[in-house]
Design a protein around this motif. Structure first.
Motif, PDB file in Angstrom:
ATOM      1  N   GLU A   7       0.815  -1.223   0.000  1.00  0.00           N
ATOM      2  CA  GLU A   7       0.000   0.000   0.000  1.00  0.00           C
ATOM      3  C   GLU A   7       0.840   1.261   0.000  1.00  0.00           C
ATOM      4  O   GLU A   7       0.452   2.285  -0.557  1.00  0.00           O
ATOM      5  CB  GLU A   7      -0.887   0.035   1.247  1.00  0.00           C
ATOM      6  CG  GLU A   7      -1.999  -0.962   1.258  1.00  0.00           C
ATOM      7  CD  GLU A   7      -2.873  -0.729   2.472  1.00  0.00           C
ATOM      8  OE1 GLU A   7      -3.671   0.231   2.466  1.00  0.00           O
ATOM      9  OE2 GLU A   7      -2.750  -1.498   3.436  1.00  0.00           O
ATOM     10  N   ASP A   8       1.980   1.213   0.689  1.00  0.00           N
ATOM     11  CA  ASP A   8       2.786   2.419   0.837  1.00  0.00           C
ATOM     12  C   ASP A   8       4.210   2.010   1.183  1.00  0.00           C
ATOM     13  O   ASP A   8       4.457   0.890   1.640  1.00  0.00           O
ATOM     14  CB  ASP A   8       2.209   3.304   1.962  1.00  0.00           C
ATOM     15  CG  ASP A   8       2.847   4.688   2.019  1.00  0.00           C
ATOM     16  OD1 ASP A   8       3.240   5.205   0.961  1.00  0.00           O
ATOM     17  OD2 ASP A   8       2.942   5.247   3.123  1.00  0.00           O
ATOM     18  N   ILE A   9       5.132   2.922   0.947  1.00  0.00           N
ATOM     19  CA  ILE A   9       6.504   2.735   1.410  1.00  0.00           C
ATOM     20  C   ILE A   9       6.710   3.696   2.577  1.00  0.00           C
ATOM     21  O   ILE A   9       6.571   4.906   2.429  1.00  0.00           O
ATOM     22  CB  ILE A   9       7.527   3.016   0.294  1.00  0.00           C
ATOM     23  CG1 ILE A   9       7.305   2.057  -0.885  1.00  0.00           C
ATOM     24  CG2 ILE A   9       8.948   2.864   0.841  1.00  0.00           C
ATOM     25  CD1 ILE A   9       8.229   2.319  -2.049  1.00  0.00           C
ATOM     26  N   GLY A  10       6.997   3.144   3.744  1.00  0.00           N
ATOM     27  CA  GLY A  10       7.251   3.959   4.925  1.00  0.00           C
ATOM     28  C   GLY A  10       8.737   4.248   5.063  1.00  0.00           C
ATOM     29  O   GLY A  10       9.573   3.600   4.429  1.00  0.00           O
ATOM     30  N   THR A  11       9.056   5.206   5.907  1.00  0.00           N
ATOM     31  CA  THR A  11      10.453   5.561   6.181  1.00  0.00           C
ATOM     32  C   THR A  11      10.715   5.414   7.669  1.00  0.00           C
ATOM     33  O   THR A  11       9.952   5.932   8.494  1.00  0.00           O
ATOM     34  CB  THR A  11      10.741   7.015   5.741  1.00  0.00           C
ATOM     35  OG1 THR A  11      10.424   7.145   4.355  1.00  0.00           O
ATOM     36  CG2 THR A  11      12.206   7.365   5.948  1.00  0.00           C
ATOM     37  N   ILE A  12      11.792   4.704   8.018  1.00  0.00           N
ATOM     38  CA  ILE A  12      12.151   4.521   9.422  1.00  0.00           C
ATOM     39  C   ILE A  12      12.625   5.847  10.004  1.00  0.00           C
ATOM     40  O   ILE A  12      13.541   6.477   9.480  1.00  0.00           O
ATOM     41  CB  ILE A  12      13.270   3.466   9.579  1.00  0.00           C
ATOM     42  CG1 ILE A  12      12.854   2.133   8.957  1.00  0.00           C
ATOM     43  CG2 ILE A  12      13.650   3.296  11.055  1.00  0.00           C
ATOM     44  CD1 ILE A  12      11.682   1.462   9.601  1.00  0.00           C
ATOM     45  N   GLN A  13      11.972   6.289  11.090  1.00  0.00           N
ATOM     46  CA  GLN A  13      12.312   7.545  11.747  1.00  0.00           C
ATOM     47  C   GLN A  13      13.166   7.348  12.995  1.00  0.00           C
ATOM     48  O   GLN A  13      13.998   8.182  13.331  1.00  0.00           O
ATOM     49  CB  GLN A  13      11.028   8.290  12.140  1.00  0.00           C
ATOM     50  CG  GLN A  13      10.135   8.636  10.979  1.00  0.00           C
ATOM     51  CD  GLN A  13      10.800   9.594  10.016  1.00  0.00           C
ATOM     52  OE1 GLN A  13      11.379  10.597  10.408  1.00  0.00           O
ATOM     53  NE2 GLN A  13      10.723   9.286   8.725  1.00  0.00           N
ATOM     54  N   GLN A  14      12.930   6.231  13.695  1.00  0.00           N
ATOM     55  CA  GLN A  14      13.646   5.993  14.953  1.00  0.00           C
ATOM     56  C   GLN A  14      13.636   4.502  15.257  1.00  0.00           C
ATOM     57  O   GLN A  14      12.664   3.805  14.968  1.00  0.00           O
ATOM     58  CB  GLN A  14      12.973   6.763  16.091  1.00  0.00           C
ATOM     59  CG  GLN A  14      13.664   6.627  17.430  1.00  0.00           C
ATOM     60  CD  GLN A  14      12.962   7.442  18.517  1.00  0.00           C
ATOM     61  OE1 GLN A  14      12.072   8.233  18.248  1.00  0.00           O
ATOM     62  NE2 GLN A  14      13.366   7.240  19.756  1.00  0.00           N
ATOM     63  N   ILE A  15      14.728   4.022  15.830  1.00  0.00           N
ATOM     64  CA  ILE A  15      14.824   2.633  16.296  1.00  0.00           C
ATOM     65  C   ILE A  15      15.366   2.675  17.719  1.00  0.00           C
ATOM     66  O   ILE A  15      16.429   3.238  17.967  1.00  0.00           O
ATOM     67  CB  ILE A  15      15.747   1.785  15.393  1.00  0.00           C
ATOM     68  CG1 ILE A  15      15.219   1.764  13.957  1.00  0.00           C
ATOM     69  CG2 ILE A  15      15.867   0.369  15.953  1.00  0.00           C
ATOM     70  CD1 ILE A  15      16.153   1.146  12.955  1.00  0.00           C
ATOM     71  N   GLU A  16      14.604   2.109  18.642  1.00  0.00           N
ATOM     72  CA  GLU A  16      14.992   2.133  20.048  1.00  0.00           C
ATOM     73  C   GLU A  16      15.026   0.713  20.592  1.00  0.00           C
ATOM     74  O   GLU A  16      14.056  -0.032  20.455  1.00  0.00           O
ATOM     75  CB  GLU A  16      13.987   2.971  20.837  1.00  0.00           C
ATOM     76  CG  GLU A  16      14.287   3.098  22.303  1.00  0.00           C
ATOM     77  CD  GLU A  16      13.182   3.848  23.036  1.00  0.00           C
ATOM     78  OE1 GLU A  16      13.133   3.706  24.277  1.00  0.00           O
ATOM     79  OE2 GLU A  16      12.386   4.547  22.393  1.00  0.00           O
ATOM     80  N   LYS A  17      16.157   0.308  21.163  1.00  0.00           N
ATOM     81  CA  LYS A  17      16.272  -1.026  21.741  1.00  0.00           C
ATOM     82  C   LYS A  17      15.896  -0.966  23.212  1.00  0.00           C
ATOM     83  O   LYS A  17      16.315  -0.067  23.930  1.00  0.00           O
ATOM     84  CB  LYS A  17      17.710  -1.523  21.574  1.00  0.00           C
ATOM     85  CG  LYS A  17      17.903  -2.970  21.956  1.00  0.00           C
ATOM     86  CD  LYS A  17      19.207  -3.504  21.413  1.00  0.00           C
ATOM     87  CE  LYS A  17      19.465  -4.937  21.804  1.00  0.00           C
ATOM     88  NZ  LYS A  17      18.456  -5.879  21.442  1.00  0.00           N
ATOM     89  N   GLU A  18      15.055  -1.897  23.644  1.00  0.00           N
ATOM     90  CA  GLU A  18      14.675  -2.004  25.061  1.00  0.00           C
ATOM     91  C   GLU A  18      14.720  -3.477  25.434  1.00  0.00           C
ATOM     92  O   GLU A  18      13.912  -4.272  24.940  1.00  0.00           O
ATOM     93  CB  GLU A  18      13.269  -1.442  25.298  1.00  0.00           C
ATOM     94  CG  GLU A  18      12.854  -1.538  26.733  1.00  0.00           C
ATOM     95  CD  GLU A  18      11.402  -1.118  26.946  1.00  0.00           C
ATOM     96  OE1 GLU A  18      11.103  -0.684  28.057  1.00  0.00           O
ATOM     97  OE2 GLU A  18      10.595  -1.232  26.010  1.00  0.00           O
TER      98      GLU A  18
END
Length: 196
Positions: A7-18
């Motif tokens: 449906e769409d191509i998204g863009t990664i804005q943030q990656i947070e490891k927990e």
């Protein structure tokens, strides 16, 4: 369930490891249509929306997902193929996709072919997954038809539309992708394994 039609191509804005989890924030044109707890396929990985903030939303990947997919390779700025879950009664344009990645594969060749592209992938056959000539395969969430199927590799033909509107246009030799094998192929593979 999904169809493999992006449906769409998204863009990664943030990656947070927990701990062992990854919280991934994505910017997308479909964010305004999403709801908390909704399932969205990201490069073929079914993940649940846990937060929405303007044009961005966040999903969480657990350790099992991280181990079986290419999700840990994602970086801020990367593009991801997005598809919301299919609606019952809607037209099934691709094939039945569960959003459960079976394993990863590596791109071994990209060839231009008179206006389209042929991509070849190699995967670990010891995991007992198989492709079937002219059968379906899901690569990074995209429903495609297998050609040149061998024991541990296969190719797919990509038309200009798919090349433009998915992240196939970022693939090169060495790119790691997510594979979901066709449900029918999985069934045949398990029968073959049982009859050995």
């Amino acid at each position: 369930m999904f169809t493999g039609i992006i449906e769409d191509i998204g863009t990664i804005q943030q990656i947070e490891k927990e701990d062992q989890n990854l919280h991934i924030t994505v910017s997308s044109n479909i964010t305004s249509e999403l709801k908390i707890d909704q399932s969205v396929a990201h490069n073929g990985i079914c993940l649940t929306v846990v937060k929405i903030d303007g044009k961005n939303y966040t999903v969480t990947a657990i350790n099992e997902t991280i181990k079986k997919t290419n999700i840990s390779d994602l970086q801020v700025g990367d593009s991801v193929n997005l598809e919301r879950a299919m609606k019952l009664g809607a037209r099934l344009d691709g094939h039945m996709v569960q959003g459960h990645v079976d394993q990863t594969a590596i791109c071994t060749a990209v060839e231009e072919a008179a206006g389209s592209w042929i991509f070849t992938f190699e995967y670990d056959e010891t995991l007992n997954n198989i492709t079937i000539e002219k059968g379906s395969i899901t690569i990074n969430g995209v429903s495609l038809t297998v050609v040149n199927s061998t024991k541990n590799s296969f190719s797919v033909a990509i038309i200009p539309y798919t090349y433009e509107f998915t992240n196939f246009n970022t693939f090169k030799v060495g790119t790691v992708v997510n594979l979901e094998f066709d449900v029918i192929g999985k069934y045949v593979s398990k029968l073959f394994e049982l009859n050995k």
